[in-house]
Write a protein that holds these residues in place. Structure first.
Motif, PDB file in Angstrom:
ATOM      1  N   HIS A 165      11.127  -1.040  -0.273  1.00 39.24           N
ATOM      2  CA  HIS A 165      10.112   0.201  -0.736  1.00 39.24           C
ATOM      3  C   HIS A 165       9.496   0.576   0.652  1.00 39.24           C
ATOM      4  CE1 HIS A 165       7.023   2.269  -2.633  1.00 39.24           C
ATOM      5  NE2 HIS A 165       6.149   1.550  -2.046  1.00 39.24           N
ATOM      6  N   LEU A 176       6.946   2.457  -7.271  1.00 39.62           N
ATOM      7  CA  LEU A 176       5.601   1.866  -6.807  1.00 39.62           C
ATOM      8  C   LEU A 176       5.101   2.913  -6.043  1.00 39.62           C
ATOM      9  CD1 LEU A 176       6.923  -1.612  -5.219  1.00 39.62           C
ATOM     10  CD2 LEU A 176       5.336  -1.307  -6.970  1.00 39.62           C
ATOM     11  N   PRO A 177       3.392   2.970  -5.812  1.00 40.28           N
ATOM     12  CA  PRO A 177       2.739   3.733  -4.938  1.00 40.28           C
ATOM     13  C   PRO A 177       3.141   3.759  -3.694  1.00 40.28           C
ATOM     14  CG  PRO A 177       1.309   2.727  -6.627  1.00 40.28           C
ATOM     15  CD  PRO A 177       2.571   2.095  -6.722  1.00 40.28           C
ATOM     16  N   ARG A 179       1.411   4.033  -1.311  1.00 34.46           N
ATOM     17  CA  ARG A 179       0.680   3.422  -0.321  1.00 34.46           C
ATOM     18  C   ARG A 179       0.907   1.904  -0.779  1.00 34.46           C
ATOM     19  NH1 ARG A 179      -3.738   5.873   2.013  1.00 34.46           N
ATOM     20  NH2 ARG A 179      -5.261   4.047   1.632  1.00 34.46           N
ATOM     21  N   HIS A 180       1.577   1.500  -1.506  1.00 35.84           N
ATOM     22  CA  HIS A 180       1.661   0.100  -1.869  1.00 35.84           C
ATOM     23  C   HIS A 180       2.498  -0.792  -0.721  1.00 35.84           C
ATOM     24  CE1 HIS A 180       1.639  -3.161  -4.996  1.00 35.84           C
ATOM     25  NE2 HIS A 180       2.623  -3.459  -4.473  1.00 35.84           N
ATOM     26  N   VAL A 184       5.148  -7.586  -4.727  1.00 35.88           N
ATOM     27  CA  VAL A 184       5.159  -7.354  -6.062  1.00 35.88           C
ATOM     28  C   VAL A 184       6.278  -7.976  -6.915  1.00 35.88           C
ATOM     29  CG1 VAL A 184       6.017  -5.247  -6.008  1.00 35.88           C
ATOM     30  CG2 VAL A 184       4.444  -5.723  -7.939  1.00 35.88           C
ATOM     31  N   HIS A 228      -4.185  -9.803   4.135  1.00 33.40           N
ATOM     32  CA  HIS A 228      -3.140  -9.363   3.652  1.00 33.40           C
ATOM     33  C   HIS A 228      -1.997 -10.570   3.107  1.00 33.40           C
ATOM     34  CE1 HIS A 228      -3.523  -4.705   4.661  1.00 33.40           C
ATOM     35  NE2 HIS A 228      -4.508  -5.152   3.974  1.00 33.40           N
ATOM     36  N   GLU A 284       0.821  -9.204  -6.299  1.00 32.45           N
ATOM     37  CA  GLU A 284      -0.042  -8.179  -6.999  1.00 32.45           C
ATOM     38  C   GLU A 284      -1.291  -7.850  -6.397  1.00 32.45           C
ATOM     39  OE1 GLU A 284       1.826  -6.942  -9.423  1.00 32.45           O
ATOM     40  OE2 GLU A 284       3.295  -8.635  -9.525  1.00 32.45           O
ATOM     41  N   ARG A 285      -1.266  -7.787  -5.100  1.00 34.40           N
ATOM     42  CA  ARG A 285      -2.745  -7.600  -4.313  1.00 34.40           C
ATOM     43  C   ARG A 285      -2.503  -6.253  -4.192  1.00 34.40           C
ATOM     44  NH1 ARG A 285      -4.211 -11.601  -0.804  1.00 34.40           N
ATOM     45  NH2 ARG A 285      -5.827 -10.039  -0.214  1.00 34.40           N
ATOM     46  N   ASP A 286      -4.015  -5.604  -4.060  1.00 37.69           N
ATOM     47  CA  ASP A 286      -4.299  -4.273  -3.790  1.00 37.69           C
ATOM     48  C   ASP A 286      -4.433  -4.070  -2.192  1.00 37.69           C
ATOM     49  OD1 ASP A 286      -4.611  -1.615  -4.056  1.00 37.69           O
ATOM     50  OD2 ASP A 286      -6.858  -1.911  -4.641  1.00 37.69           O
ATOM     51  N   ASP A 287      -3.520  -4.350  -1.403  1.00 38.74           N
ATOM     52  CA  ASP A 287      -3.791  -4.490   0.285  1.00 38.74           C
ATOM     53  C   ASP A 287      -3.742  -3.142   0.443  1.00 38.74           C
ATOM     54  OD1 ASP A 287      -4.017  -7.167   0.314  1.00 38.74           O
ATOM     55  OD2 ASP A 287      -1.718  -7.480   0.825  1.00 38.74           O
ATOM     56  N   ARG A 288      -4.557  -2.616   1.362  1.00 39.14           N
ATOM     57  CA  ARG A 288      -4.625  -1.115   1.956  1.00 39.14           C
ATOM     58  C   ARG A 288      -3.972  -0.834   3.315  1.00 39.14           C
ATOM     59  NH1 ARG A 288      -8.245   1.263  -1.741  1.00 39.14           N
ATOM     60  NH2 ARG A 288      -8.176   0.191  -3.511  1.00 39.14           N
TER      61      ARG A 288
END
Length: 315
Positions: A165, A176-177, A179-180, A184, A228, A284-288
């Motif tokens: 990805h 997946l988005p 920006r992901h 996951v 992260h 499953e983190r929302d790292d940016r």
């Protein structure tokens, strides 16, 4: 708290050298050992800095040229104490030696059905192991051209990780988005390639030839400070040379050496890992991604212009 770093090197025959009519030795030299800054040089520098790296090796050219060149790649990497995992460019399945690229199969793995992908990955695994590699547990599709069926095929075949990805690449079709960037759980554990935002809404791969040393440092610092779950960096065996493979690209060599020094200095918070280390990962983190900075981007653009105009000229 540490953030594991997966420093990955896609290790492959460059199709452009086959298309140019080079023989197998010429393709190997231009793809894997170009201008003295290829695989052996990279392994030497990694050893100097005490870094771990994963070399995603594409064994599919063995169908055209035999196992010897793939065995040479694998032996070189394993002798240096680094890791071999599986890479796959399916176009090689129909290639013919000496035809300048006239014959080829579909290039993107996502163009194949689930059954076809499973067959391709299983066959590539057999070739890689026949070349002397341990059974692979991690995978990356050539050109990141994977989809959800790729993950299903990998799960069925017993793989643990995928790293296909890449939100900056249009051929990356895993759902997946864009920006992901955090690991996951799917049929396997997807460990996305890290991207940064180099302009609002524009993503750029954390790749040696794509980021300046300043962007690399900022991306690493951002990941460490934010805690992260992982950082995944991409390089290639041929990336420190010009596209023709005839001379070193001084800009890229400096970036590689600077990155190695950074990772060595930051090892306490950003330790490099092998996939086989089986490091527990936060899922499953929302790292940016690193946010854009206009000055930082303009500096890289100026550096890249120099690289394109000067360093890419063949000797």
């Amino acid at each position: 708290m540490t953030t594991p770093v997966f420093l990955t090197v896609d290790t492959e025959f460059a199709w452009r050298h086959h298309s140019a009519g080079l023989d197998v030795d010429g393709i190997y030299d231009r793809s894997l050992e170009p201008a003295g800054v290829g695989l052996s040089y990279q392994l030497e520098k990694l050893a100097e800095h005490g870094l771990k790296a994963c070399f995603f090796v594409d064994p599919m050219p063995a169908m055209t040229f035999g196992l010897a060149p793939v065995r040479r790649m694998v032996d070189t990497i394993l002798a240096a104490g680094q890791e071999v995992q599986l890479h796959l460019h399916p176009n090689w399945t129909a290639a013919r030696a000496g035809d300048r690229g006239a014959a080829y199969a579909r290039f993107a793995l996502h163009e194949y059905s689930l059954a076809e992908q499973r067959h391709l990955i299983a066959g590539a695994t057999d070739l890689l192991m026949a070349a002397g590699a341990p059974a692979p547990i991690a995978f990356r599709a050539g050109s990141y051209a994977a989809n959800d069926e790729t993950l299903a095929a990998l799960g069925e075949l017993g793989f643990v990780y995928d790293s296909s990805h890449n939100g900056a690449e249009p051929d990356s079709l895993i759902s997946l988005p864009r920006r992901h960037i955090a690991p996951v759980a799917r049929e396997v554990i997807e460990i996305p390639v890290t991207v940064i935002e180099d302009a609002p809404g524009s993503l750029r791969t954390f790749q040696l030839c794509a980021l300046s040393s300043g962007e690399t440092y900022d991306a690493l610092e951002h990941a460490a400070v934010a805690g992260h779950a992982a950082v995944t960096i991409v390089s290639h065996g041929f990336e420190l040379a010009n596209r023709a493979g005839t001379r070193a690209n001084a800009v890229h060599v400096r970036r590689f050496e600077a990155m190695c020094a950074m990772l060595a200095d930051l090892r306490d918070v950003l330790p490099t890992q092998h996939f086989a280390d089986d490091t527990p990962l936060k899922l499953e983190r929302d790292d940016r991604p690193l946010a854009p900075d206009a000055l930082r981007t303009r500096w890289r653009q100026a550096e890249q212009l120099w690289s394109n105009l000067v360093e890419e000229r063949a000797a």
